[in-house]
Enzyme design. Sequence first.
Site, PDB file in Angstrom:
ATOM      1  N   ARG A  76       0.810  -1.332  -0.535  1.00 48.71           N
ATOM      2  CA  ARG A  76       0.113   0.001   0.451  1.00 48.71           C
ATOM      3  C   ARG A  76       0.648   0.973   0.332  1.00 48.71           C
ATOM      4  O   ARG A  76       1.884   0.885   1.084  1.00 48.71           O
ATOM      5  CB  ARG A  76      -0.837  -0.227   1.516  1.00 48.71           C
ATOM      6  N   HIS A 113      -0.472  -2.190  -4.219  1.00 45.00           N
ATOM      7  CA  HIS A 113       0.130  -2.973  -5.802  1.00 45.00           C
ATOM      8  C   HIS A 113      -0.246  -2.956  -6.272  1.00 45.00           C
ATOM      9  O   HIS A 113      -0.675  -3.555  -8.108  1.00 45.00           O
ATOM     10  CB  HIS A 113      -0.544  -5.145  -5.425  1.00 45.00           C
ATOM     11  N   HIS A 120       3.202 -12.957  -6.210  1.00 42.40           N
ATOM     12  CA  HIS A 120       1.977 -13.031  -4.726  1.00 42.40           C
ATOM     13  C   HIS A 120       1.500 -13.859  -5.002  1.00 42.40           C
ATOM     14  O   HIS A 120       0.569 -14.797  -4.683  1.00 42.40           O
ATOM     15  CB  HIS A 120       0.688 -11.718  -5.267  1.00 42.40           C
ATOM     16  N   ASP A 151      -1.467 -10.020   8.188  1.00 38.66           N
ATOM     17  CA  ASP A 151      -1.288  -9.236   6.935  1.00 38.66           C
ATOM     18  C   ASP A 151      -0.724  -8.456   7.269  1.00 38.66           C
ATOM     19  O   ASP A 151      -0.625  -6.905   7.035  1.00 38.66           O
ATOM     20  CB  ASP A 151      -2.933  -8.383   6.192  1.00 38.66           C
ATOM     21  N   GLU A 207       5.414 -12.195   0.490  1.00 37.98           N
ATOM     22  CA  GLU A 207       6.084 -11.584  -0.531  1.00 37.98           C
ATOM     23  C   GLU A 207       7.328 -10.783  -0.042  1.00 37.98           C
ATOM     24  O   GLU A 207       7.315  -9.766   1.293  1.00 37.98           O
ATOM     25  CB  GLU A 207       4.480 -10.480  -0.558  1.00 37.98           C
TER      26      GLU A 207
HETATM   27  C1  GLA Z   1      -1.662  -8.022   0.645  1.00 30.86           C
HETATM   28  C2  GLA Z   1      -1.863  -7.239   0.592  1.00 30.86           C
HETATM   29  C3  GLA Z   1      -2.978  -7.828   1.789  1.00 30.86           C
HETATM   30  C4  GLA Z   1      -4.555  -8.479   0.105  1.00 30.86           C
HETATM   31  C5  GLA Z   1      -3.510  -9.139  -0.811  1.00 30.86           C
HETATM   32  C6  GLA Z   1      -4.577  -9.503  -1.566  1.00 30.86           C
HETATM   33  O1  GLA Z   1      -1.012  -9.219   1.011  1.00 30.86           O
HETATM   34  O2  GLA Z   1      -1.041  -6.713   2.418  1.00 30.86           O
HETATM   35  O3  GLA Z   1      -3.817  -7.346   1.877  1.00 30.86           O
HETATM   36  O4  GLA Z   1      -4.447  -7.849  -0.417  1.00 30.86           O
HETATM   37  O5  GLA Z   1      -2.360  -8.505  -1.265  1.00 30.86           O
HETATM   38  O6  GLA Z   1      -5.445  -9.639  -1.683  1.00 30.86           O
END
Ligand code: GLA
Length: 353
Positions: free
Chosen positions: A86, A111, A182, A254, A319
Amino acid sequence: MSLDAVSVAQEAWGSTPAGAVDRYTLSNGSGLRVSVLTYGGIVQSIEVPDRGGNTANVALGFASIQGYLDNPGPYFGAIIGRYGNRIAKGQFTIDGLAVQVPVNDGPNSLHGGTPGFDQRIWEATVTDDGALVLHHVSPDGDQGFPGTLWVTVTYRLTADNGLRIDYRATTDTATVVNLTNHSYFNLAGDGSGNVYDHVLRIDADAFTPVDATLIPTGEIAPVDGTPLDFRTPTAIGERIREDHTQLRYGSGYDHNWVLNNPEAGLRVVAHVAEPGTGRSLTVHTTEPGMQFYSGNFLTGTFAGASGHLYRQGDGLALETQHFPDSPNHPQFPTTELRPGQTYESTTVYEFGW
Ligand code: GLA
């Protein structure tokens, strides 16, 4: 494994409004087989044996191009760019230039805009030693970012059953870049249920806490005493339901882990083991950070390649990256790229069984 054992097969794999798609399958002759699409550079399947010699696909994805076109949201297996994760409100400043990139995730950019690199057709070539080289030129202003970006992503299989990904990019104007892949893994096999019994280790003493919109607060916080402490191997499900603010914000894991020893370059940063099958995944990277995402936004509304619906927790993504929202946090490792510089990043996903 000698390099001559690597084979690469190419086949037509449907088409998108932007053009025809090919699928390349790389095999290393000792059990690892990886298929990659020219659409999004998507790792469509990763076939790995288990301790009993039974092979399964351990990557979430779809059996046809239509699945990817219908469901871009999870970014299954795709190359992410120009900016992985983000950017707050899609805004940042570089060399005095105020930049606004499209907002596509609540108030923020996620992304790299719509469409990002995950939805482009990449130009493919295969080298004599069996590597798949994907190339894309992102024009000045693409996804709102300044500068033309020339990007090369190379996929190759290593002698140690690794999928090695090398990223390179250059620009003609100062810009920011943060590329990643991803892929979602389920070492028990795609479509086999959730990954909560997978035992995870992350070599990180700290993480970057986020606000309710998953933007880093700017703090580098110790993992010690939190459910984000994976310094000793721990099952993913063991603490995922603990009442911790960060787990509420992410609907699970996350977050960006601040990986130890960034000065060491390519190093082991994480390990995942699936007790039932004996399969394992070791992650090596040159990057300072890694987003561990526990598949929280999979809601059972579509089926993957196995024919089963994907529900929350059915895959995990690791990631490798620079930190989210780095352009707005000068204390984070920089994501700026200037003319004359080359962005370079390497990650290896190494499988064991
Ligand atoms: C990343 C983001 C998540 C989500 C995934 C895809 O991991 O941090 O919040 O957007 O990608 O769904």
